[in-house]
Each structure stands twice: as structure tokens, then as C-alpha cells.
Design an enzyme around this catalytic site. Structure first.
Site, PDB file in Angstrom:
ATOM      1  N   ASP A  33      32.410   5.068  89.307  1.00 25.81           N
ATOM      2  CA  ASP A  33      33.485   4.640  88.413  1.00 25.81           C
ATOM      3  C   ASP A  33      34.785   4.486  89.207  1.00 25.81           C
ATOM      4  O   ASP A  33      34.818   4.689  90.424  1.00 25.81           O
ATOM      5  CB  ASP A  33      33.645   5.584  87.225  1.00 25.81           C
ATOM      6  CG  ASP A  33      34.063   6.998  87.615  1.00 25.81           C
ATOM      7  OD1 ASP A  33      34.660   7.187  88.701  1.00 25.81           O
ATOM      8  OD2 ASP A  33      33.802   7.929  86.823  1.00 25.81           O
ATOM      9  N   SER A  34      35.855   4.133  88.527  1.00 28.38           N
ATOM     10  CA  SER A  34      37.113   3.841  89.222  1.00 28.38           C
ATOM     11  C   SER A  34      37.681   5.063  89.946  1.00 28.38           C
ATOM     12  O   SER A  34      38.256   4.934  91.028  1.00 28.38           O
ATOM     13  CB  SER A  34      38.143   3.262  88.251  1.00 28.38           C
ATOM     14  OG  SER A  34      38.399   4.163  87.200  1.00 28.38           O
TER      15      SER A  34
END
Length: 71
Positions: A33-34
Site C-alpha cells: 500500500d502507499s
């Protein structure tokens, strides 16, 4: 060499078997994820002594390898 180092960093950081990481692997398919990406980018910047400014356009391992190799 770039590919191998990227795989090493991602596999260590994300606890992923290196054999499961291929050039065509997307970060989404690897469940990155980010927030994970920020940490990985920091490690990559240190390992390759470069700055990775725009991660939005990087979707696959190949994108990342090409980005670093062209810096």
C-alpha cells in the site's frame, strides 16, 4: 543488479518470498500500500543513492527498475 536489490528490499520489508516477485508484479498484487511504498522508497533511495520523486506512475517492479536505471 537493480532488479535483484529491489527484490531484496521488498522481500525483506514486506516478508514476501523473493520467488514471488517478478518484473511484471504490480505493487497492488504484492499487497504493497502507499505507506509501505513510502518505506520501500526510502530504503531504495538509500541503497541506490538517488531520489525517487514520483511514485504515482510506478505500478510494477519493471517500472521501478526502469526508473532507477534511467536516473
Amino acid at each position: 543488479m537493480t532488479y535483484d536489490k529491489i527484490v531484496e528490499i521488498i522481500s525483506d520489508k514486506m516478508d514476501i518470498d523473493p520467488a514471488d516477485i517478478a518484473m511484471e508484479s504490480t505493487f497492488e498484487s504484492l499487497s504493497i500500500d502507499s505507506l509501505d511504498m513510502v518505506e520501500i522508497v526510502m530504503d531504495l533511495e538509500s541503497a541506490f543513492d538517488t531520489e525517487i520523486a514520483d511514485t504515482e506512475e510506478l505500478k510494477t517492479i519493471a517500472d521501478l527498475v526502469n526508473y532507477i536505471d534511467n536516473k
